[in-house]
Design a protein around this motif. Sequence first.
Motif: not given
Length: 224
Positions: A131-135
């Motif tokens: 899971i990675k943050p959307y930038l």
Amino acid sequence: MEIIAYIRNAFPTKFGLPRQSGLVKELRSTIVFEPAYRNPDALRGLDGYSHLWLLWQFHKAEKESWSPTVRPPKLGGNVRMGVFATRSPFRPNPIGLSCVKLESIEHTKEFGHVIHVSGADMMDGTPIYDIKPYLPYVDSIPDARGGFAAQHEDDHVEVCFPEELLQTVPEELRQGLLGVLRQDPRPAYQHDPERVYGFTYAELEIRFRVKDRILTVYAVEKQE
């Protein structure tokens, strides 16, 4: 790589699933972590983001070999395109990438912290690797080209769902189901107006026909 979590939602099979993430914003899912990854510290700061990238596995589409070309359903299933020009699940490595909206983070007694998201295009039980943050300042490219896929971005149908049948669907699941139906779940190469299609949604069998771009629901049956 290790599986860190699984997606949980109303789709036990892939038929009816949105073809891309974000197409059905009303569709809700929950990310449930494996015991080894239920440390709340791993989610510290995540609530500061509105959207997330999910890296996941096409666990129902694995094959022993791969083909350099595939037949995208949106092109009628008869035209071959390079596998890397598509988002086909049949790839050298069965890995999917989806952008979802973070709705909330909840602590539960049974599973620890879980993440509620919307707009996912994954079936129930899909393994998640990361899971990675959307930038938005780097991930959003407004003038990007969409290739052949952009020709079908507005494809949708009108939905006729009789009120007496809609009432048999739990209220919290109705908008997600309507959003899925508007996307026309049929394979793109099937156009028989008399054919009855069906898929399972939250232990309900949804049956419908499509004629002249109008999708009509004929039955909602409780599965035994």
